[in-house]
Design a protein around this motif. Structure first.
Motif, PDB file in Angstrom:
ATOM      1  N   ALA A  60       1.760   1.621   3.277  1.00 22.56           N
ATOM      2  CA  ALA A  60       1.193   2.069   2.013  1.00 22.56           C
ATOM      3  C   ALA A  60       1.862   1.414   0.809  1.00 22.56           C
ATOM      4  CB  ALA A  60       1.296   3.585   1.894  1.00 22.56           C
ATOM      5  N   THR A  61       3.124   1.016   0.959  1.00 18.17           N
ATOM      6  CA  THR A  61       3.873   0.484  -0.187  1.00 18.17           C
ATOM      7  C   THR A  61       4.520  -0.862   0.094  1.00 18.17           C
ATOM      8  OG1 THR A  61       5.901   1.613   0.502  1.00 18.17           O
ATOM      9  CG2 THR A  61       4.397   2.842  -0.949  1.00 18.17           C
ATOM     10  N   ILE A 348      -4.072   0.714   6.005  1.00 19.10           N
ATOM     11  CA  ILE A 348      -4.175  -0.049   7.242  1.00 19.10           C
ATOM     12  C   ILE A 348      -2.748  -0.356   7.713  1.00 19.10           C
ATOM     13  CG2 ILE A 348      -5.067  -2.166   8.284  1.00 19.10           C
ATOM     14  CD1 ILE A 348      -7.198  -0.118   7.348  1.00 19.10           C
ATOM     15  N   ASN A 349      -2.540  -0.388   9.025  1.00 19.82           N
ATOM     16  CA  ASN A 349      -1.178  -0.409   9.553  1.00 19.82           C
ATOM     17  C   ASN A 349      -0.370  -1.654   9.205  1.00 19.82           C
ATOM     18  OD1 ASN A 349       0.598  -1.133  12.333  1.00 19.82           O
ATOM     19  ND2 ASN A 349       0.931   0.876  11.429  1.00 19.82           N
ATOM     20  N   CYS A 376     -14.295   3.247  -4.706  1.00 11.67           N
ATOM     21  CA  CYS A 376     -12.933   3.784  -4.837  1.00 11.67           C
ATOM     22  C   CYS A 376     -12.026   2.679  -5.363  1.00 11.67           C
ATOM     23  CB  CYS A 376     -12.410   4.323  -3.504  1.00 11.67           C
ATOM     24  SG  CYS A 376     -12.308   3.099  -2.198  1.00 11.67           S
ATOM     25  N   ASP A 377     -10.968   3.068  -6.035  1.00 10.32           N
ATOM     26  CA  ASP A 377      -9.962   2.119  -6.495  1.00 10.32           C
ATOM     27  C   ASP A 377      -8.849   2.074  -5.465  1.00 10.32           C
ATOM     28  OD1 ASP A 377     -11.306   1.572  -8.841  1.00 10.32           O
ATOM     29  OD2 ASP A 377     -10.281   3.173  -9.967  1.00 10.32           O
ATOM     30  N   LEU A 378      -8.554   0.886  -4.949  1.00  8.15           N
ATOM     31  CA  LEU A 378      -7.499   0.754  -3.945  1.00  8.15           C
ATOM     32  C   LEU A 378      -6.163   0.489  -4.626  1.00  8.15           C
ATOM     33  CD1 LEU A 378      -9.367  -1.448  -1.303  1.00  8.15           C
ATOM     34  CD2 LEU A 378      -9.205   1.048  -1.437  1.00  8.15           C
ATOM     35  N   PRO A 379      -5.092   1.076  -4.111  1.00  6.79           N
ATOM     36  CA  PRO A 379      -3.769   0.821  -4.684  1.00  6.79           C
ATOM     37  C   PRO A 379      -3.436  -0.668  -4.678  1.00  6.79           C
ATOM     38  CG  PRO A 379      -3.694   2.687  -3.179  1.00  6.79           C
ATOM     39  CD  PRO A 379      -5.040   2.069  -3.020  1.00  6.79           C
ATOM     40  N   SER A 380      -2.607  -1.081  -5.629  1.00  9.47           N
ATOM     41  CA  SER A 380      -2.261  -2.501  -5.757  1.00  9.47           C
ATOM     42  C   SER A 380      -1.226  -2.939  -4.734  1.00  9.47           C
ATOM     43  CB  SER A 380      -1.753  -2.791  -7.173  1.00  9.47           C
ATOM     44  OG  SER A 380      -0.630  -1.969  -7.469  1.00  9.47           O
ATOM     45  N   GLN A 381      -0.441  -2.007  -4.229  1.00 12.94           N
ATOM     46  CA  GLN A 381       0.572  -2.313  -3.212  1.00 12.94           C
ATOM     47  C   GLN A 381       0.134  -1.760  -1.868  1.00 12.94           C
ATOM     48  OE1 GLN A 381       2.608  -4.733  -4.919  1.00 12.94           O
ATOM     49  NE2 GLN A 381       4.134  -3.819  -3.578  1.00 12.94           N
ATOM     50  N   TRP A 384      -4.904  -2.028   2.330  1.00 14.75           N
ATOM     51  CA  TRP A 384      -5.987  -1.075   2.120  1.00 14.75           C
ATOM     52  C   TRP A 384      -7.334  -1.710   2.390  1.00 14.75           C
ATOM     53  CZ3 TRP A 384      -4.073   3.685   1.140  1.00 14.75           C
ATOM     54  CH2 TRP A 384      -2.763   3.744   0.671  1.00 14.75           C
ATOM     55  N   PHE A 385      -8.264  -0.888   2.888  1.00 12.31           N
ATOM     56  CA  PHE A 385      -9.637  -1.332   3.089  1.00 12.31           C
ATOM     57  C   PHE A 385     -10.538  -0.125   2.851  1.00 12.31           C
ATOM     58  CE2 PHE A 385     -13.440  -2.923   5.066  1.00 12.31           C
ATOM     59  CZ  PHE A 385     -13.365  -4.300   4.882  1.00 12.31           C
TER      60      PHE A 385
END
Length: 492
Positions: A60-61, A348-349, A376-381, A384-385
């Motif tokens: 996620a980060t 995503i893993n 949806c807005d996906l995080p920048s870090q 993600w899909f």
């Protein structure tokens, strides 16, 4: 009512006039992740013989969570020898005594479930509500269930005096790290086997925490050994001459390689591999219920599920109505921080898996299918899909044939039950399927013709430790769970 606005976190905001969305993050403070971890061999943590290490990241980060040892051939040999030594005493214990250890492990898992759920979400990227409400309860339930079998093996239907196989090499994937561990370790120990387990390269932490649980439960040294590493570590373990049984869950390509390695050695083998499950919706199905089942079937765990219902087969007469309802539902999914208790779709893993999902989704567009992505807005870090549908899909499209292992759903249509069955079976896989209809007779008639190891009726992705799970053809062979899950770990 629909709403395409999004919260700054990447999650949908509530429609005007209703309660607005507020993040509800789970605390990371319940987990103490050490800077580094060794291999768990013969009841102790140790460094790799050659000093090799790997880094595990938060999907996620992209932050570094910890450093773990990278097991080489010398470490594999040490772990297998430890398991072989421990086998003599462990297999000689009465079943009721082995059951005590399994019950103890199950209770400790329950006591530490919040800690383990947060850890799994950090290392895997799945939403905390899934690791908390689905994964961890099932992990404990599998240990409780197989603890109950430990002193009843002669009544399991595999002969009057079944014996354990010996040392089991177990290689598990990254999509359900702790749950796949439980599926394999619990029946192996109940039957009197010892274990050398290799978790996935990207999700090693929950297996290492499980090693600590084994020590906390007083499990004899060497009964469970855990080797972190990459594919080379797994290959060395599978090919080791001291292993009696190999259990693998993962990709079909690696499963075939393992089958070639094991062929002719006399080792027992079970494989649980990929899938391309069909979710079949008839015109008399309860459509609102079906929509929830479709969403759960393919967007649970970001679609990173071997039995995901990634092909939706809809009877033509209800196609438009169902798709309208499905798109309306997808607009409400919250994509973002996996530790937020409101998040529906997490990260995503890995970067590698994200690249594969992206490539296959792009091929769908290139081949002429109509792509629709949930707003949806996906995080920048992080990785993600967004939840994605493909409409106008034919059976020739790659998105209908290949396992995407991501939050991507291919929609096809049918007119008759015969056409639905033919399209559902038109795949090299055979792991799962779903049937949605109000007619019980149709459920039975269609289910019996589907070439899938598991068929759900008016639901999807429901698991229970008492029920066997596994597939046919390129989805593998053997069963895990239930009484059937004992067979691979017993000589009879």
């Amino acid at each position: 009512m629909t709403n395409d606005a999004t919260h700054p976190s990447g999650s949908p905001a509530a429609p005007a006039g209703l309660f607005s969305y507020a993040p509800a993050p789970e605390s990371r403070a319940v987990v103490d992740i050490a800077p580094s971890y060794g291999l768990f061999v013969d009841g102790e943590f140790r460094e790799a013989a050659d000093g090799g290490v790997m880094t595990t990241l938060s999907p996620a980060t992209e932050e570094k969570l910890s450093e773990v040892a990278h097991a080489g051939e010398a470490d594999v040999d040490a772990a297998v020898r430890a398991a072989r030594t421990a086998f003599t005493g462990w297999s000689a214990l009465p079943g009721a005594e082995r059951a005590k250890y399994l019950f103890r492990i199950a209770r400790i898992i329950q006591e530490r479930s919040r800690e383990l759920a947060v850890l799994e979400t950090l290392d895997n990227g799945k939403p905390i509500k899934e690791s908390r409400d689905a994964d961890l309860p099932l992990v404990a339930a599998h240990f409780f269930y197989y603890a109950g079998w430990a002193d009843k093996l002669e009544h399991a239907g595999f002969g009057p005096a079944p014996r354990p196989v010996g040392v089991a090499a177990q290689v598990i994937p990254w999509n359900f790290p702790l749950l796949m561990l439980a599926w394999k370790v619990a029946p192996a120990l109940a039957c009197g086997n010892t274990v050398v387990l290799k978790p996935a390269e990207t999700t090693p932490l929950s297996a290492l925490f499980f090693a600590d649980i084994c020590r906390q439960a007083g499990l004899p040294r060497g009964v469970v050994n855990i080797l972190t590493g990459d594919g080379a570590t797994g290959a060395a373990l599978v090919g080791h001459g001291g292993v009696d049984k190999v259990a693998f869950t993962g990709s079909t390509a690696v499963g075939k390689e393992i089958a070639r390695t094991v062929a002719g050695t006399g080792k027992r083998l079970t494989l649980e591999l990929g899938g391309k499950g069909a979710n079949i919706v008839f015109d008399d199905a309860p459509l609102d219920q079906a929509v929830e089942g479709i969403v759960n079937g393919v967007f649970f765990n970001q679609g990173q599920v071997c039995c995901a219902g990634s092909r939706l087969l809809v009877q033509e007469s209800v196609h438009d109505e169902l798709l309208t309802a499905l798109q309306r539902r997808l607009r409400t999914l919250r994509v973002g921080d996996p530790l937020d208790k409101n998040t529906d779709v997490g990260a995503i893993n890995s970067a590698e898996q994200l690249a594969r999902i992206t490539e296959l989704a792009d091929s769908g567009e290139a081949e002429g299918a109509q792509r629709w992505t949930a707003p949806c807005d996906l995080p920048s870090q992080g990785y993600w899909f967004a939840p994605t549908l493909f409409l106008g899909v034919s059976q020739a499209h790659r998105v209908a044939r290949e396992e995407i292992f991501g939050p991507v759903l291919s929609v096809l249509t049918f007119r008759t039950p015969e056409e639905a069955v033919a399209k559902a079976n038109n795949t090299p896989y055979g792991l799962s399927a779903g049937v949605w209809t109000e007619k019980g007779s149709r459920i039975l008639a269609v289910s019996q013709r589907l070439r899938a190891g598991v068929v759900w009726a008016n639901t999807f992705n429901k698991f229970d430790p008492t029920s066997p799970f596994g597939g046919y053809r390129e989805s593998g062979f053997g069963r895990e769970g239930g009484r059937h899950g004992l067979e691979a770990y017993l000589e009879h």
